[in-house]
Write an enzyme that holds these catalytic residues in place. Structure first.
Site, mmCIF file in Angstrom:
data_model
loop_
_atom_site.group_PDB
_atom_site.id
_atom_site.type_symbol
_atom_site.label_atom_id
_atom_site.label_comp_id
_atom_site.label_asym_id
_atom_site.label_seq_id
_atom_site.Cartn_x
_atom_site.Cartn_y
_atom_site.Cartn_z
ATOM 1 N N ARG A 1 1.362 -1.346 0.203
ATOM 2 C CA ARG A 1 -0.040 -0.283 -0.002
ATOM 3 C C ARG A 1 0.574 1.446 0.107
ATOM 4 O O ARG A 1 0.378 2.206 0.018
ATOM 5 C CB ARG A 1 -0.814 0.445 1.236
ATOM 6 N N ASP A 2 2.086 1.408 0.421
ATOM 7 C CA ASP A 2 2.772 2.961 0.245
ATOM 8 C C ASP A 2 3.817 2.725 -0.583
ATOM 9 O O ASP A 2 5.031 2.671 -0.114
ATOM 10 C CB ASP A 2 2.702 2.196 1.587
ATOM 11 N N LEU A 3 4.038 1.944 -1.674
ATOM 12 C CA LEU A 3 5.410 1.272 -3.502
ATOM 13 C C LEU A 3 5.764 2.677 -3.427
ATOM 14 O O LEU A 3 4.741 3.875 -4.398
ATOM 15 C CB LEU A 3 4.876 0.673 -3.943
ATOM 16 N N THR B 1 0.686 7.181 -0.207
ATOM 17 C CA THR B 1 1.422 8.764 -0.453
ATOM 18 C C THR B 1 0.105 8.466 -2.058
ATOM 19 O O THR B 1 0.677 7.704 -2.857
ATOM 20 C CB THR B 1 3.050 8.564 -0.669
#
Length: 265
Positions: free
Chosen positions: A114-116, A171
């Site tokens: 979820r935050d690559l 992000t």
């Protein structure tokens, strides 16, 4: 916060992750405990390893939690790109291939990162390592099952769709449309983020930027990014052979992207 620490029993340097006090005050310990649980369940050469959870005392005298990880000294992909570099097709293919392979492992275990983003890819002896599972979702845990927005809602009408939010999870520059819409998501949301990383690596820029983060999420949902080779041509660079791979990863509908990390590889 991740700090360098010393393991006196093993006589080695380690990385120690400690949650911010304001995060614990807002969320309690549930999310951080989930992060520790997810990290300790992972055994993969391209995922940062977590050895143990610890109880700590802060400078203010409060008790808090933390966990110990392997200490890595390399640069992040963000550091490399921030120096003004654009990756060659060969280098970009290697990085994306490694991370796609790692994502395939995660997704098979029912975990979505979820935050690559480039900041969460750290190089160790030339090999990319995936780090920071702070907002990862696991099928083994309850909560956070839909979307990328907390305390937010989407208003729709026949004429337009308006997005209003107070706090986005993730992000925005790398967030998939389904996360932005607070819809159910799966590993294909990570593949969208991987596409954004590839886009940034090949062009030196991101397709959607804005000082207002909600506007970025809205653009992720509604706008088609300029093609990689259009962006490269504008900067006087030759076409990339990876354009089709990148643009397929960035398709708005999950079923139109690559379906697995293995498929990307």
């Amino acid at each position: 916060t991740v700090v360098e620490a010393r393991d006196t029993e093993k006589d080695c340097t380690v990385a120690l992750k400690i949650p911010h006090e304001y995060v614990l005050a807002y969320q309690g310990t549930r999310r951080f405990l989930r992060e520790i649980d997810i990290q300790r369940s992972l055994r993969h050469p391209m995922i940062i390893s977590c050895s143990e959870a610890v109880e700590l005392e802060t400078y203010s005298g409060k008790q808090t939690l933390g966990y110990v990880m392997k200490y890595l000294q390399g640069k992040t992909l963000f550091d490399i790109l921030d120096e003004g570099e654009i990756l060659s097709d060969e280098c970009a293919a290697k990085v994306v291939g490694y991370i796609a392979h790692t994502l395939d492992y995660l997704h098979r275990k029912g975990i979505v990162h979820r935050d690559l983003k480039p900041e969460n890819i750290l190089f160790d002896n030339g090999r990319p390592i995936l780090i920071d599972f702070g907002i990862a979702y696991s099928n083994n845990h309850q909560g956070c099952m839909t979307g990328g927005i907390e305390e937010a809602f989407v208003k729709r009408s026949k004429k337009k769709r308006r997005l209003t939010g107070l706090h986005a999870v993730g992000t925005p520059e790398f967030m998939s449309p389904e996360q932005g819409l607070a819809q159910p998501f799966d590993g294909r949301a990570d593949l969208y983020g991987l596409g954004m990383i590839l886009y940034r690596s090949l062009t030196g820029t991101l397709p959607f930027t804005d000082r207002n983060k909600i506007h970025i999420i809205k653009r992720q949902i509604e706008e088609r990014p300029r093609s990689v080779n259009e962006e490269r041509a504008q900067r006087g660079r030759p076409p990339s052979l990876l354009e089709k791979v990148c643009m397929k990863l960035l398709r708005k509908k999950p079923h139109r992207r690559y379906q697995t990390g293995r498929g990307v590889v």
